[in-house]
Design a protein around this motif. Structure first.
Motif, PDB file in Angstrom:
ATOM      1  N   ASN A   1       0.866  -1.292  -0.093  1.00 14.95           N
ATOM      2  CA  ASN A   1       0.030  -0.080  -0.023  1.00 14.95           C
ATOM      3  C   ASN A   1       0.761   1.253  -0.178  1.00 14.95           C
ATOM      4  O   ASN A   1       0.456   2.263   0.601  1.00 14.95           O
TER       5      ASN A   1
ATOM      6  N   SER B   1      -6.597  -2.228   4.588  1.00 16.85           N
ATOM      7  CA  SER B   1      -5.151  -1.893   4.674  1.00 16.85           C
ATOM      8  C   SER B   1      -4.567  -3.344   5.144  1.00 16.85           C
ATOM      9  O   SER B   1      -3.328  -3.437   4.814  1.00 16.85           O
TER      10      SER B   1
ATOM     11  N   GLU C   1      -3.890   3.522   6.001  1.00 12.03           N
ATOM     12  CA  GLU C   1      -4.727   4.576   5.539  1.00 12.03           C
ATOM     13  C   GLU C   1      -4.339   5.945   6.067  1.00 12.03           C
ATOM     14  O   GLU C   1      -4.513   6.104   7.319  1.00 12.03           O
TER      15      GLU C   1
ATOM     16  N   ALA D   1      -3.263  -2.031   9.562  1.00 11.58           N
ATOM     17  CA  ALA D   1      -2.347  -1.986   8.550  1.00 11.58           C
ATOM     18  C   ALA D   1      -1.443  -3.754   8.728  1.00 11.58           C
ATOM     19  O   ALA D   1      -0.318  -3.621   8.205  1.00 11.58           O
TER      20      ALA D   1
ATOM     21  N   ASN E   1      -0.772   4.861  -0.491  1.00 10.25           N
ATOM     22  CA  ASN E   1      -1.546   5.526   0.826  1.00 10.25           C
ATOM     23  C   ASN E   1      -0.574   6.639   0.980  1.00 10.25           C
ATOM     24  O   ASN E   1      -0.990   7.549   1.355  1.00 10.25           O
TER      25      ASN E   1
END
Length: 584
Positions: free
Chosen positions: A292, A569, A477, A524, A295
């Motif tokens: 990710n 996430s 996020e 996450a 992000n």
């Protein structure tokens, strides 16, 4: 012929040939459709500096992406431009370390032409050119010395930059800006040119900050700014009165505190550390896996980023800075404990962006004010910052209860001067084996924690003979502070918070922010192979399983994680049970 930097078309042609031999451009975005260019509308490229090499690099990259050439002419009505680009700055030859803004004649022509042709439009595409922004390719200190920074390069330095960094050329095309919109908004051509130039300068500054960090002042200059600030001066007078001593003595003490705290950021040291840490990671780990990353990149350009990772190891802050730098962003300034300010090591960390803080300063109001003002200064100047909301390293691997001191100072700084929006980026760092696991087990059994020292560091170098699996870094996020405040205290914009004031709403918001940060870090989490194997084996009665049972149990865990994910996430490193067993 159109002269440019004293070069005619033949000279510019020779520069293009030279760049083809010495450079390999990395053009971004790799897919030109992401630029969302309007069809049948002329494109004019905007460069920051007046540089023949930058213009040629931009043209080379535009051709590589299948875009219009920057060297082609453009005709709008009765106006004709020999080239489809212009620049915003020129170098001051009286002072090689400065650049001065200019009013681009080509922009003035474009504005005038659009004013005379109401149906026409031009797309301005900002092009950022960075030399040496592919640090993973850098292999020598010579190349590090000639990489991009905030000082404009002269002819000789530019030549060496092209020779040493040409293979790591990074050219970023941004989304277009409609010049027609600005012409329609402004009543005169002069106002349109000023507004367009201002918007473009801000854009380039943000691109520069995201790629190589803010324009850094010398450490002593920064500490002088902190000590001369109104809050610190008031604290100096109050402390001098309380201790019945001179203001000069208290000011000297405040200056000492500021020098003790402040980072002394050096791009050269950052790049040197990148080379060293690349070697260390290859010795210790079987790889560093990222999740990710978008992000982070989606907020890095227009927000000040506050990295808030979990804290499991001393490796955390080194690894995060390494990963951020490897992905084209500036490493953050890191809040480090004063225990790490050891001889030699402390100096290197300080040059790498660490600023040091004492474990507790409740009983020292002057130190508290100096530290708070330092944090406020680097915040409003746009530095990305990293700190651990847990306070210290978790010995158990679980998130600790958040300590909200740094969050409170960040929030207070934002309320005092919200020049740039802030985004907290939670980061989960998951190890398959923690380097400090041996000492953690001892501490959990009651053994006294050993203090950090140079001797202890030298002994710890023995770990370079060991291997610790893979490391998994997941960017959660982002938490945008403006949105968070709007949700939890709608009247925050009208609040005038005094330096020592902590109303009930402020404490509540800080506590809620701390809770959201740690929850976002947990959200996450990455289920890596060793996590899953350990869970399956430790949950069995005798901590053993045959392979068939283990495979079945792992498949169950994987199915649960996929069908009922903890968050959007959260990630699974490997979803093949047999591969997990083989890896373990």
């Amino acid at each position: 012929m159109t002269p440019w930097l004293g070069l005619d078309r033949l000279g510019f042609f020779l520069i293009r040939i030279f760049l083809r031999l010495c450079t390999r451009a990395n053009a971004l975005p790799s897919n030109p459709d992401e630029l969302q260019l309007a069809p049948n509308t002329p494109v004019v490229y905007v460069l920051r500096d007046r540089s023949a090499a930058d213009a040629a690099a931009a043209d080379q990259s535009a051709r590589q992406l299948g875009l219009a050439s920057a060297l082609h002419g453009l005709t709008l009505g009765k106006s004709h431009l020999s080239h489809s680009y212009f620049q915003l700055y020129r170098r001051k030859f009286s002072n090689g370390r400065q650049r001065t803004p200019v009013s681009p004649p080509r922009l003035e022509k474009l504005v005038s032409a659009l004013r005379a042709n109401p149906e026409a439009d031009v797309q301005l595409v900002p092009v950022s050119v960075f030399w040496g922004r592919r640090p993973e390719k850098e292999s020598s200190l010579w190349r590090i010395l000639f990489s991009d920074n905030w000082s404009p390069a002269g002819f000789i330095k530019k030549f060496f930059i092209i020779v040493t960094q040409g293979r790591q050329l990074y050219v970023h095309f941004s989304k277009p800006m409609s010049l027609r919109t600005l012409v329609d908004q402004c009543p005169t051509d002069e106002q349109t040119v000023r507004k367009a130039s201002r918007i473009l300068r801000v854009h380039f500054r943000r691109q520069q900050e995201a790629a190589i960090g803010p324009d850094l002042s010398h450490r002593r200059t920064l500490t002088n700014t902190v000590v001369d600030s109104i809050p610190v001066q008031e604290a100096i007078r109050a402390e001098a009165q309380r201790q019945e001593t001179s203001i000069e003595k208290m000011e000297a003490k405040a200056r000492h505190y500021a020098m003790e705290i402040a980072a002394d950021y050096s791009h050269t040291v950052i790049r040197s550390l990148e080379l060293f840490l690349n070697w260390v990671w290859n010795r210790l780990y079987a790889g560093v896996r990222l999740y990710n990353m978008d992000n982070l990149t989606k907020v890095a350009g227009d927000h000040e980023v506050i990295y808030v990772p979990c804290h499991r190891s001393h490796i955390d802050y080194l690894l995060l800075s390494f990963v951020v730098f490897r992905n084209g962003l500036v490493p953050p300034h890191i809040a480090a404990g004063i225990n790490l300010n050891m001889p030699i090591v402390g100096t290197i960390l300080r040059r790498g962006g660490a600023f040091f803080m004492r474990r507790s300063f409740r009983d020292n109001p002057l130190y508290a004010t100096v530290f708070s003002e330092y944090l406020h200064t680097i915040t409003v100047r746009g530095y990305s910052i990293e700190y651990f909301v847990e306070g210290g390293r978790s010995r158990s691997g679980r998130m600790l209860k958040p300590r909200t001191g740094m969050l409170a100072m960040t929030l207070r700084s934002f309320l005092r001067d919200a020049r740039k929006p802030i985004a907290f980026v939670p980061v989960y760092v998951g190890y398959e084996k923690v380097i400090e696991s041996g000492s953690y087990i001892g501490e959990l059994h009651g053994k006294k924690k050993q203090k950090e020292s140079v001797g202890g560091l030298m002994k710890s170098l023995a770990v370079l003979r060991s291997h610790f699996g893979q490391v998994h870094v997941n960017f959660g996020e982002p938490i945008k502070l403006v949105d968070f405040l709007d949700e939890h205290h709608t009247a925050w914009r009208s609040e005038d918070l005094a330096a020592d004031e902590s109303p009930a709403w402020f404490k509540h918001v800080v506590n809620e922010l701390g809770q959201e940060v740690v929850e976002s870090i947990n959200a996450a989490a990455v289920a890596n192979p060793i996590n899953l194997l350990s869970l399956a084996l430790l949950a069995s009665p005798k901590h053993t399983m045959d392979v068939a049972q283990l495979r079945q149990q792992l498949n169950l865990y994987i199915a649960l994680l996929k069908q009922a994910p903890y968050s959007d996430s959260a990630s699974i490193a490997t979803d093949d049970a047999s591969a997990i067993i083989q890896y373990g």
